[in-house]
Design a protein around this motif. Structure first.
Motif, PDB file in Angstrom:
ATOM      1  N   PRO A 272      11.834 -26.863  19.504  1.00 37.87           N
ATOM      2  CA  PRO A 272      12.658 -27.319  18.373  1.00 37.87           C
ATOM      3  C   PRO A 272      11.783 -27.661  17.168  1.00 37.87           C
ATOM      4  CG  PRO A 272      13.402 -28.332  20.412  1.00 37.87           C
ATOM      5  CD  PRO A 272      12.141 -27.612  20.751  1.00 37.87           C
ATOM      6  N   GLU A 273      12.330 -27.476  15.996  1.00 37.10           N
ATOM      7  CA  GLU A 273      11.594 -27.721  14.746  1.00 37.10           C
ATOM      8  C   GLU A 273      11.190 -29.188  14.632  1.00 37.10           C
ATOM      9  OE1 GLU A 273      10.560 -25.846  12.321  1.00 37.10           O
ATOM     10  OE2 GLU A 273      11.332 -23.916  13.052  1.00 37.10           O
ATOM     11  N   GLY A 274       9.998 -29.389  14.117  1.00 34.06           N
ATOM     12  CA  GLY A 274       9.536 -30.731  13.797  1.00 34.06           C
ATOM     13  C   GLY A 274       8.908 -31.503  14.931  1.00 34.06           C
ATOM     14  N   LEU A 275       8.794 -30.904  16.126  1.00 34.27           N
ATOM     15  CA  LEU A 275       8.197 -31.615  17.245  1.00 34.27           C
ATOM     16  C   LEU A 275       6.673 -31.625  17.140  1.00 34.27           C
ATOM     17  CD1 LEU A 275      10.234 -30.503  20.389  1.00 34.27           C
ATOM     18  CD2 LEU A 275      10.354 -32.659  19.168  1.00 34.27           C
ATOM     19  N   ARG A 276       6.073 -32.738  17.497  1.00 34.75           N
ATOM     20  CA  ARG A 276       4.618 -32.836  17.523  1.00 34.75           C
ATOM     21  C   ARG A 276       4.170 -32.813  18.982  1.00 34.75           C
ATOM     22  NH1 ARG A 276       0.785 -36.739  18.117  1.00 34.75           N
ATOM     23  NH2 ARG A 276       2.355 -38.395  18.300  1.00 34.75           N
ATOM     24  N   VAL A 277       3.407 -31.783  19.299  1.00 35.21           N
ATOM     25  CA  VAL A 277       2.933 -31.639  20.672  1.00 35.21           C
ATOM     26  C   VAL A 277       1.851 -32.682  20.934  1.00 35.21           C
ATOM     27  CG1 VAL A 277       1.783 -30.118  22.310  1.00 35.21           C
ATOM     28  CG2 VAL A 277       3.496 -29.191  20.748  1.00 35.21           C
ATOM     29  N   ALA A 278       2.080 -33.529  21.934  1.00 38.04           N
ATOM     30  CA  ALA A 278       1.104 -34.561  22.288  1.00 38.04           C
ATOM     31  C   ALA A 278       0.134 -34.069  23.350  1.00 38.04           C
ATOM     32  CB  ALA A 278       1.822 -35.814  22.777  1.00 38.04           C
ATOM     33  N   LYS A 279       0.627 -33.270  24.294  1.00 27.50           N
ATOM     34  CA  LYS A 279      -0.224 -32.811  25.390  1.00 27.50           C
ATOM     35  C   LYS A 279       0.351 -31.526  25.958  1.00 27.50           C
ATOM     36  CE  LYS A 279      -3.552 -33.365  28.476  1.00 27.50           C
ATOM     37  NZ  LYS A 279      -4.988 -33.376  28.133  1.00 27.50           N
ATOM     38  N   VAL A 280      -0.526 -30.599  26.346  1.00 25.93           N
ATOM     39  CA  VAL A 280      -0.104 -29.368  26.981  1.00 25.93           C
ATOM     40  C   VAL A 280      -0.892 -29.203  28.270  1.00 25.93           C
ATOM     41  CG1 VAL A 280      -1.770 -27.981  25.670  1.00 25.93           C
ATOM     42  CG2 VAL A 280       0.219 -26.875  26.711  1.00 25.93           C
ATOM     43  N   LEU A 281      -0.218 -28.748  29.332  1.00 30.05           N
ATOM     44  CA  LEU A 281      -0.835 -28.562  30.642  1.00 30.05           C
ATOM     45  C   LEU A 281      -0.547 -27.153  31.132  1.00 30.05           C
ATOM     46  CD1 LEU A 281       0.264 -31.890  32.400  1.00 30.05           C
ATOM     47  CD2 LEU A 281      -1.918 -31.431  31.266  1.00 30.05           C
ATOM     48  N   LEU A 282      -1.491 -26.592  31.879  1.00 38.49           N
ATOM     49  CA  LEU A 282      -1.349 -25.261  32.463  1.00 38.49           C
ATOM     50  C   LEU A 282      -1.676 -25.358  33.947  1.00 38.49           C
ATOM     51  CD1 LEU A 282      -0.917 -22.177  32.032  1.00 38.49           C
ATOM     52  CD2 LEU A 282      -3.391 -22.007  31.647  1.00 38.49           C
ATOM     53  N   SER A 283      -0.793 -24.846  34.795  1.00 37.03           N
ATOM     54  CA  SER A 283      -1.030 -24.896  36.236  1.00 37.03           C
ATOM     55  C   SER A 283      -2.169 -23.961  36.626  1.00 37.03           C
ATOM     56  CB  SER A 283       0.247 -24.517  37.001  1.00 37.03           C
ATOM     57  OG  SER A 283       0.618 -23.185  36.701  1.00 37.03           O
ATOM     58  N   THR A 284      -2.703 -24.163  37.819  1.00 36.33           N
ATOM     59  CA  THR A 284      -3.857 -23.382  38.271  1.00 36.33           C
ATOM     60  C   THR A 284      -3.558 -21.895  38.294  1.00 36.33           C
ATOM     61  OG1 THR A 284      -4.538 -25.256  39.637  1.00 36.33           O
ATOM     62  CG2 THR A 284      -5.526 -23.118  40.136  1.00 36.33           C
ATOM     63  N   GLN A 285      -2.374 -21.504  38.727  1.00 36.53           N
ATOM     64  CA  GLN A 285      -2.002 -20.097  38.794  1.00 36.53           C
ATOM     65  C   GLN A 285      -1.465 -19.573  37.466  1.00 36.53           C
ATOM     66  OE1 GLN A 285      -2.735 -18.463  41.524  1.00 36.53           O
ATOM     67  NE2 GLN A 285      -3.424 -20.360  42.502  1.00 36.53           N
ATOM     68  N   ALA A 286      -1.462 -20.424  36.447  1.00 35.76           N
ATOM     69  CA  ALA A 286      -0.966 -20.047  35.120  1.00 35.76           C
ATOM     70  C   ALA A 286       0.485 -19.581  35.166  1.00 35.76           C
ATOM     71  CB  ALA A 286      -1.847 -18.964  34.495  1.00 35.76           C
ATOM     72  N   ASP A 287       1.264 -20.122  36.102  1.00 36.30           N
ATOM     73  CA  ASP A 287       2.669 -19.735  36.206  1.00 36.30           C
ATOM     74  C   ASP A 287       3.604 -20.801  35.631  1.00 36.30           C
ATOM     75  OD1 ASP A 287       2.163 -21.622  38.101  1.00 36.30           O
ATOM     76  OD2 ASP A 287       3.166 -20.586  39.747  1.00 36.30           O
ATOM     77  N   GLN A 288       3.048 -21.961  35.222  1.00 40.61           N
ATOM     78  CA  GLN A 288       3.849 -23.024  34.638  1.00 40.61           C
ATOM     79  C   GLN A 288       3.079 -23.645  33.479  1.00 40.61           C
ATOM     80  OE1 GLN A 288       7.047 -23.896  35.827  1.00 40.61           O
ATOM     81  NE2 GLN A 288       6.775 -22.084  37.114  1.00 40.61           N
ATOM     82  N   VAL A 289       3.792 -23.889  32.366  1.00 41.77           N
ATOM     83  CA  VAL A 289       3.227 -24.574  31.218  1.00 41.77           C
ATOM     84  C   VAL A 289       4.096 -25.796  30.939  1.00 41.77           C
ATOM     85  CG1 VAL A 289       2.697 -24.450  28.752  1.00 41.77           C
ATOM     86  CG2 VAL A 289       2.252 -22.475  30.231  1.00 41.77           C
ATOM     87  N   TYR A 290       3.455 -26.959  30.800  1.00 40.43           N
ATOM     88  CA  TYR A 290       4.164 -28.203  30.510  1.00 40.43           C
ATOM     89  C   TYR A 290       3.732 -28.682  29.127  1.00 40.43           C
ATOM     90  CZ  TYR A 290       5.004 -28.277  35.563  1.00 40.43           C
ATOM     91  OH  TYR A 290       5.373 -27.950  36.838  1.00 40.43           O
ATOM     92  N   VAL A 291       4.690 -28.997  28.301  1.00 40.25           N
ATOM     93  CA  VAL A 291       4.415 -29.469  26.945  1.00 40.25           C
ATOM     94  C   VAL A 291       5.073 -30.834  26.792  1.00 40.25           C
ATOM     95  CG1 VAL A 291       4.665 -29.020  24.488  1.00 40.25           C
ATOM     96  CG2 VAL A 291       4.329 -27.114  26.081  1.00 40.25           C
ATOM     97  N   GLY A 292       4.257 -31.860  26.495  1.00 44.90           N
ATOM     98  CA  GLY A 292       4.777 -33.200  26.303  1.00 44.90           C
ATOM     99  C   GLY A 292       4.793 -33.580  24.837  1.00 44.90           C
ATOM    100  N   VAL A 293       5.856 -34.236  24.401  1.00 41.04           N
ATOM    101  CA  VAL A 293       5.965 -34.689  23.024  1.00 41.04           C
ATOM    102  C   VAL A 293       6.015 -36.215  23.018  1.00 41.04           C
ATOM    103  CG1 VAL A 293       7.079 -32.565  22.261  1.00 41.04           C
ATOM    104  CG2 VAL A 293       8.480 -34.476  23.061  1.00 41.04           C
TER     105      VAL A 293
END
Length: 877
Positions: A272-293
């Motif tokens: 969504p517009e205007g969100l500031r990404v605080a943290k991004v995570l990538l799983s070991t197999q690179a099959d999941q991405v987590y983005v925290g705001v």
């Protein structure tokens, strides 16, 4: 006429002849008597002391599991300020610390003294890093830059061991054991050796990810693949909020060592517009991405289809009103750690529940909510070995926790609360220390000792929710093939396995042993008894390792191949003996009397052999009729219903019900009628009665089974379920065979100790030998018989080798007789050779032994109380 003796002198003489006057006991006899009395008393006391000594030793070895942690040292000092501090690390021996700045400057320092060491510059090409991501080792990093590029670097501390004589001269002394040449640190270690720790750096060329001039604001990466095909995956978010996932795969020619690199990149769905990404995570197999705001919302992207990633789930993971403080993974990248601005700390698992309501069917499920800290969490670091982590709050409180056991192991505090939130903390690789530092150069260092963070009473005897499990469970699994494995130390499956093996072995042994004891004590000729009892006692000398070997390699495959015949045998053998018994009553008295004794005893074995042969021959028909042609498929719910087997299970109960009804209605009249008949005629009538009751009970049991099936009940899934070769049935048969001699010998001795006057009085009153045995002899000897059963139970509880070899060693919680098990004693035998002395597994095995000790003590105490009650009742007869 007087009743006085006619010759008093003769009476006096006779009395003297019975008890000679003036004769005394020899001193040697008195000494031997006193010595024996004292020896027995002292020996008994020593036995009690030995038992308590063993108990105390086991408790002493197990106690450290619950002792928590110990702070060894705490110190604080200041380094030169580093305003652009971006990353920190340290070696596993807490010797050298590393600070990395956004400009690429790397400073090293001696952790114990704070003395600065060498400094180097990473080749950032004059750029300044705007984001950093690292692996759990903290040595491999990805730096994002303001120009939209990414550089990968390795900044690690290498350790090597030298001989003491190879230690360079002219070193500066730091502590009693540490020396430096200004670049490396040399530490004296046992064995007349020296450990050298030096800084290693490497920076790879920049890779342009975002458009030129668009800064990288968050980056995360993961290393994977195999030795010959390593992979590097990383995800970035730039200043415009665009997320990109890149995957590089390197193929190495094993002959020429030439490398071929293939790189692919894809863009994640827009946030969504205007969100500031605080943290991004990538799983070991690179099959999941987590983005925290910032507000605590986490966006999960499913990237299993690399060319078409999707936004699979959006969820707020912090408590209501709390913003996101920290977001990360525990070791293994399966547990999501979420720290809130209110001091909360939550753990989430990605699971696949029913009605997940997400695009990919998975959902972030709250698995644990740990104790909240006094202030908002601003920094954290995770263990490289366990599911442990440290968390720092805004008030300067740093807590060392273990995620699975949910306990706070140490509550540490900085001498001064952090003035800013840009604090960097790290947990040393061996989980024995922590370092906190800020851009102003303030350093806090703790050394501590926490040997067993994963053990609490709840984690050992209660349910724990482990990664990859859909719900909390009781699980024992001490080792695995990967370093990411989390040991699971619940003793409940082992306690349950011990009870399961004991119950099934007693179900097999008790009827045989007790009936055999009654038979040889009350019915057979003394010559037969003189032969049978020594043979039974010799059976006790069979090594259990031999029995276990036979069970595992011979009996288990045989039972699996002929399982239907084995099940039928449990019906055919008692049924054959009953048929033979009623047939024996129909013999003419003169023939029955002539064949009594050894011929009758041998005839019993012939009947057993014929019954076993009949079960073997009828096995295929039995399997086809009752189990739809495939017993193992039937147990696995693949074919048929539970009606036929349920009918067999209910048959004994139905027979008891029919017998009770018969006895309460026409039983007395029927027995009075039999008294007016000859022995042979009574045998015919009694046999016909028994056949009628068998048929009636069969009809009742199968009718009840059909009714239960109609209402949805199925015995499969409980006591009967999926078949495995080494199972509780095999264990029960072989362990039962092993404990039969114990129970038989003691029970037979107890029955023979009953005074013969009681038997004679019962028979004189008109009771039959069987009625005398059941209603007179057995109740009188009940205390001894019960003690025999308890001794057999104790033998079964502590049995090791049979269970180790024949039970499959599967620590599961189910009563399925066709599944395996693992007992406490077998677990100790299997796991102890692999246990490191003083380690958690080592002490858990001592706790298992203590648990087995206490179980045995409680069972024996309870049994003794009951035995004394039986004994009192017997004295009242």
């Amino acid at each position: 006429m007087s009743d006085a003796p006619a010759n008093p002198s003769a009476e006096k003489v006779g009395y003297k002849r019975l008890l000679p006057v003036g004769r005394t006991t020899r001193k040697s006899v008195l000494f031997a008597d006193r010595f024996a009395d004292s020896s027995i008393t002292i020996g008994g006391l020593l036995v009690i002391l030995a038992v308590f000594g063993i108990l105390i030793f086991l408790a002493k070895e197990a106690m450290p599991l619950f002792m928590g942690g110990e702070l060894k040292k705490q110190e604080a000092y200041s380094l030169a300020p580093m305003p652009d501090l971006l990353w920190t690390s340290a070696d596993e021996y807490q010797t050298v610390g590393v600070r990395i700045g956004a400009s690429g400057r790397v400073d090293t320092f001696h952790i114990d003294t704070g003395r600065p060491l060498a400094s180097v510059e990473l080749d950032f090409g004059g750029d300044t890093a705007t984001a950093v991501g690292a692996t759990i080792s903290r040595a491999d990093m990805a730096f994002g830059f303001a120009d939209g590029s990414v550089r990968f670097a390795h900044v690690g501390l290498a350790s090597s061991v030298l001989r003491a004589e190879d230690m360079p001269a002219g070193l500066v002394r730091l502590t009693d054991d540490d020396y430096t040449d200004g670049t490396a640190v040399f530490r004296r270690i046992p064995g007349n050796q020296v450990r050298r720790i030096t800084l290693e750096t490497q920076v790879k060329p920049a890779e342009q990810i975002a458009p030129e001039g668009v800064a990288i604001k968050a980056v995360s990466f993961a290393l994977g693949g195999t030795v010959e095909r390593p992979t590097l995956s990383y995800v970035t978010f730039d200043a415009e909020g665009v997320g990109r996932l890149t995957r590089s795969e390197t193929r190495i020619n094993l002959m020429t060592r030439a490398e071929t690199v293939t790189t692919r990149s894809t863009t994640l769905p827009a946030l969504p517009e205007g969100l500031r990404v605080a943290k991004v995570l990538l799983s070991t197999q690179a099959d999941q991405v987590y983005v925290g705001v910032a507000d605590g919302t986490v966006y999960r992207f499913d990237t299993r289809n690399f060319n078409n990633p999707v936004l699979a789930e959006t969820a707020r993971l912090t408590p209501p009103g709390a913003d996101l403080g920290v977001l990360g993974f525990l070791i293994g990248n399966q547990t999501l750690v979420v720290g809130g601005s209110d001091g909360s700390l939550r753990m989430y698992f990605r699971l696949q529940p029913e009605n997940a309501g997400t695009v990919d069917g998975y959902k972030m499920v709250l698995a644990r909510e740990l104790e909240a800290q006094p202030a908002g969490i601003i920094a954290y670091d995770v263990s490289q070995r366990r599911k442990s982590l440290i968390t720092l709050d805004a008030a300067g409180n740093m807590w060392f926790r273990h995620a699975t056991s949910e306990q706070v192991l140490l509550r540490l505090a900085q001498p001064e609360a952090p003035a800013d939130r840009n604090m960097h903390i790290m947990l040393t690789p061996r989980d024995d220390g922590a370092v906190a530092m800020n851009a102003g150069g303030l350093v806090d260092h703790w050394r501590f000792y926490v040997p067993h963070p994963e053990t609490t009473l709840k984690s050992i005897f209660g349910k724990s929710w482990y990664e990859g499990y859909q719900e909390p469970s009781y699980t024992w699994q001490s080792s695995s093939g990967t370093d990411l494995f989390e040991p699971k130390f619940s003793l409940l499956p082992l306690i349950f396995g011990t009870l399961k093996a004991t119950v099934y072995s007693l179900l097999f042994a008790l009827p045989i042993a007790l009936l055999a004891a009654i038979y040889t004590s009350e019915f057979v000729h003394r010559r037969v008894r003189a032969t049978v009892k020594p043979v039974m006692e010799m059976m006790e000398s069979l090594p259990t390792v031999v029995l276990g070997f036979i069970a595992a390699l011979i009996l288990a495959p045989l039972v699996e191949s002929w399982i239907a015949a084995v099940v039928l045998g449990f019906v055919a053998l008692p049924l054959g003996l009953m048929v033979a018994a009623y047939a024996w009553q129909m013999l003419p008295p003169q023939i029955a009397l002539k064949l009594n004794g050894i011929p009758k005893f041998l005839f019993m074995f012939v009947v057993i052999a014929i019954s076993a042969w009949a079960a073997w021959q009828l096995g295929p028909w039995f399997e086809q009729t009752f189990f739809y042609g495939d017993f193992k498929a039937w147990t696995n719910h693949d074919v048929g219903t539970g009606t036929p087997f349920m009918g067999l299970l209910l048959w004994p109960l139905a027979f008891v019900v029919v017998t009770m009804v018969f006895n309460r209605t026409v039983g007395t009249a029927f027995r009075l009628h039999l008294r007016g008949l000859t022995r042979q005629q009574a045998g015919y009538y009694d046999g016909a009665r028994w056949v009628a009751m068998v048929v009636t009970s069969l009809a009742l049991s199968f009718g009840s089974a059909m009714l239960l099936t109609a209402i949805g009940f199925d015995p499969r899934g409980g006591v009967v379920d999926t078949y495995v070769q080494r199972n509780a049935l095999v264990v029960g048969m072989v362990m039962g065979f092993a404990i039969i001699p114990n129970i038989y010998t003691l029970a037979e001795d107890a029955l023979n100790s009953v005074p013969s006057q009681l038997r004679a009085a019962s028979l004189a009153a008109g009771a039959t030998p069987w009625q005398t045995a059941i209603w007179v002899v057995l109740p009188t000897a009940m205390s001894g018989v019960f003690a025999a059963c308890m001794i057999g139970m104790g033998r079964a509880v502590g049995e090791t080798m049979i269970v180790v070899m024949a039970a499959g060693n599967t620590a599961v919680l189910d009563w399925n007789i066709f599944n395996g098990l693992r007992t406490l004693s077998a677990n100790i035998a299997v796991e102890l050779p692999e246990a490191v002395v003083g380690g958690t597994l080592y002490r858990m095995l001592f706790l298992a032994a203590l648990t087995l000790f206490i179980m045995t003590f409680i069972i024996n105490t309870f049994a003794e109380v009951i035995r004394q009650r039986f004994r009192k009742r017997a004295f009242q007869l």
